[in-house]
Write a protein that holds these residues in place. Structure first.
Motif, PDB file in Angstrom:
ATOM      1  N   LYS A 126       3.525   6.871   3.902  1.00 60.27           N
ATOM      2  CA  LYS A 126       2.779   6.179   2.854  1.00 60.27           C
ATOM      3  C   LYS A 126       3.393   6.357   1.468  1.00 60.27           C
ATOM      4  O   LYS A 126       2.941   5.742   0.510  1.00 60.27           O
ATOM      5  CB  LYS A 126       1.326   6.686   2.816  1.00 60.27           C
ATOM      6  CG  LYS A 126       0.517   6.371   4.066  1.00 60.27           C
ATOM      7  CD  LYS A 126       0.333   4.878   4.259  1.00 60.27           C
ATOM      8  CE  LYS A 126      -0.543   4.562   5.454  1.00 60.27           C
ATOM      9  NZ  LYS A 126      -0.680   3.106   5.680  1.00 60.27           N
TER      10      LYS A 126
ATOM     11  N   ASP B 191       0.813  -1.225   0.000  1.00 63.40           N
ATOM     12  CA  ASP B 191       0.000   0.000   0.000  1.00 63.40           C
ATOM     13  C   ASP B 191       0.843   1.270   0.000  1.00 63.40           C
ATOM     14  O   ASP B 191       0.347   2.355   0.282  1.00 63.40           O
ATOM     15  CB  ASP B 191      -0.929   0.011   1.211  1.00 63.40           C
ATOM     16  CG  ASP B 191      -0.184  -0.073   2.539  1.00 63.40           C
ATOM     17  OD1 ASP B 191       1.050  -0.257   2.513  1.00 63.40           O
ATOM     18  OD2 ASP B 191      -0.832   0.050   3.594  1.00 63.40           O
ATOM     19  N   THR B 192       2.122   1.151  -0.319  1.00 60.40           N
ATOM     20  CA  THR B 192       2.963   2.345  -0.372  1.00 60.40           C
ATOM     21  C   THR B 192       2.927   2.960  -1.776  1.00 60.40           C
ATOM     22  O   THR B 192       2.779   2.253  -2.771  1.00 60.40           O
ATOM     23  CB  THR B 192       4.418   2.031   0.005  1.00 60.40           C
ATOM     24  OG1 THR B 192       4.873   0.907  -0.761  1.00 60.40           O
ATOM     25  CG2 THR B 192       4.523   1.704   1.473  1.00 60.40           C
TER      26      THR B 192
END
Length: 529
Positions: A311, A235-236
């Motif tokens: 993120k 999810d980066t």
């Protein structure tokens, strides 16, 4: 944050937020501080009557009644909303004898808000315009007489020694419209944006810091398809967004070099073959998953949050922000480390663009009476002194930093009060590392950061279109900008082929109004180069 309710330029008569040396400065011609004293900063104590070289300190009291000069100013907000009575701004006002009624507008909204202000005709006394190149609305406002033509007042700058001796060379040409000077420089360092990346994530994936654009793309692909934050999910993000510009990558593809059409017209940088090659490269990043689906619509606050919460691998912004982003990321990922890559080698050069040293300008509304305008010129000249510049970048000794073994060690308050926003009310002297050093960072961090980016100044290039003006371009490009952005986005996400995008760009470049603008750009460039 919507700040529009704070302002009504026609009805405000009492300005109440302080800063301090300009009526004394402005009327007398002194460009140092008044005689009120004040805590010294590195480079000398300004508050004890320290005038700039070549100016007579004794004329201050004789030429002024000592009342502060009030200035309404519109500028960008790049940090938390400042308390204009805090230690930094209170000391600034004491040293410069001014009262600022400051409208700080969040940086992501400042151009939109400025357009509304210009359209209303209800201008503040001073606009601290934040970008290197003027928007169409600013150029039109200048030509319609909204701002003072400063050319005859500045002359040879002999009355303004700090503007003459301490500011970036050639700043006048960057702030001229039709050969006349309409603004004072917001002096900044040549090194500004640098490509950054999460070094701890590279280490976890056993990847070296990239040195080329191809290596950078491969590193981002590995990051988004791996699990560098260790949360068990892919999810980066790679590059958090590009809606604030892709200037380093443009430089790497060679889009900033002058390119001419068959009629020897100078082609707009975003419509060159080199820029199109960059679009194709971004298309590859998107297909790799390294660009988030919302990459063109993410606002600055969203991008800051993404990099600050661990993120995203990259968010291109002024180098001085690396430390802030790293501190934020460490709250959720204690080992977070953000480094600047070396200038990445691309097919057309290095991914390193330079500021002109003039990051926008300070425009004075024509509604300001001539006498007060002259006072303002003296005030802004004072802000370009070395003493005030040292204070602007470091703050108050004992409050924002302490001197330990001859070195400035910032306090916790420094990060909050001495920042990019606090540079918004003055010209300042040129500082080589001004957009690199974070005043809240420790000495070792600053030294390492300087080493990381040292080659940017040597290998970087300018975007000449930040100062070239074409009347035809001012009229034609706004009609097609949104359409072009939409086509570029479609090309990047794969909704149209690159051949379709290239055909669209070729169509624009062949239009008579575009070709006319390119002739005007070529003429302007022949003069400036």
């Amino acid at each position: 944050m919507n700040l529009s309710s704070r302002w009504n330029w026609r009805t405000k008569t009492n300005m109440s937020v302080a800063l301090s040396c300009a009526l004394a400065l402005a009327v007398s011609g002194c460009s140092g501080a008044g005689s009120t004293g004040g805590t010294g900063s590195a480079g000398g104590t300004v508050g004890t009557g320290g005038a700039a070289a070549g100016q007579d300190k004794s004329s201050t009291a004789a030429a002024s009644d000592g009342k502060p000069l009030t200035i309404q100013i519109f500028g960008g907000l790049y940090n938390e909303m400042p308390d204009m009575n805090n230690a930094f701004w209170s000391e600034w006002q004491k040293r410069l004898n001014v009262k600022l009624d400051a409208n700080w507008v969040p940086s992501g909204d400042v151009i939109t808000k400025l357009d509304l202000v210009l359209a209303s005709g209800d201008l503040p006394e001073v606009i601290a315009y934040p970008n290197q190149g003027l928007t169409v609305s600013m150029i039109n406002a200048v030509r319609q007489g909204a701002f003072w033509d400063l050319t005859p007042y500045l002359g040879d700058l002999s009355q303004y020694p700090n503007l003459k001796n301490n500011t970036p060379p050639g700043w006048q040409k960057f702030l001229s419209v039709d050969g006349k000077i309409y603004a004072l420089p917001r002096s900044r360092s040549l090194i500004d944006n640098t490509v950054n990346i999460r070094k701890d994530w590279l280490d976890k994936l056993n990847l070296p810091v990239p040195t080329t654009l191809d290596e950078y793309r491969a590193a981002l692909k590995a990051i988004v398809n791996g699990d560098p934050d260790g949360n068990g999910q892919k999810d980066t993000m790679g590059i958090v967004g590009i809606n604030e510009g892709v200037s380093p990558f443009e430089a790497g593809f060679g889009a900033f070099a002058p390119h001419y059409d068959s009629d020897k017209g100078l082609i707009w940088h975003e419509l060159t073959n080199e820029y199109t090659s960059m679009v194709e490269w971004l298309r590859g990043l998107y297909s790799d998953g390294s660009l988030p689906k919302e990459f063109m619509t993410m606002k600055r606050t969203q991008m800051e949050e993404a990099i600050g919460t661990g993120k995203a691998a990259t968010y291109i912004r002024s180098t001085r922000y690396h430390y802030d982003f790293e501190l934020q990321a460490k709250k959720v990922q204690p080992n977070a480390k953000i480094v600047a890559t070396p200038p990445l080698k691309g097919p057309g050069g290095y991914a390193a663009d330079l500021s002109t040293g003039v990051n926008g300008g300070i425009f004075i509304s024509k509604k300001v009476p001539e006498a007060k305008m002259k006072q303002m010129l003296k005030y802004f000249d004072a802000t370009a002194s070395q003493e005030i510049t040292d204070f602007g970048y470091s703050g108050v000794e004992g409050v924002h930093y302490k001197v330990v073994n001859g070195e400035k060690v910032p306090t916790d308050l420094s990060v909050k009060e001495v920042n990019t926003t606090s540079l918004g009310a003055g010209v300042f002297a040129y500082v080589k590392w001004g957009k690199v050093d974070n005043p809240g960072a420790p000495k070792e961090y600053i030294e390492n950061k300087r080493k990381e980016v040292a080659d940017y100044e040597k290998l970087g290039v300018y975007n000449i279109f930040t100062w070239l003006i074409s009347d035809s371009w001012v009229n034609v490009w706004p009609k097609y900008t949104d359409e072009w952005k939409a086509m570029m986005t479609k090309a990047i996400v794969g909704q149209i082929s690159m051949d379709e995008y290239k055909a669209y760009v070729a169509k624009l470049n062949s239009m008579p109004e575009f070709k006319k603008a390119y002739q005007e750009f070529a003429k302007a460039y022949s003069y400036y180069k």
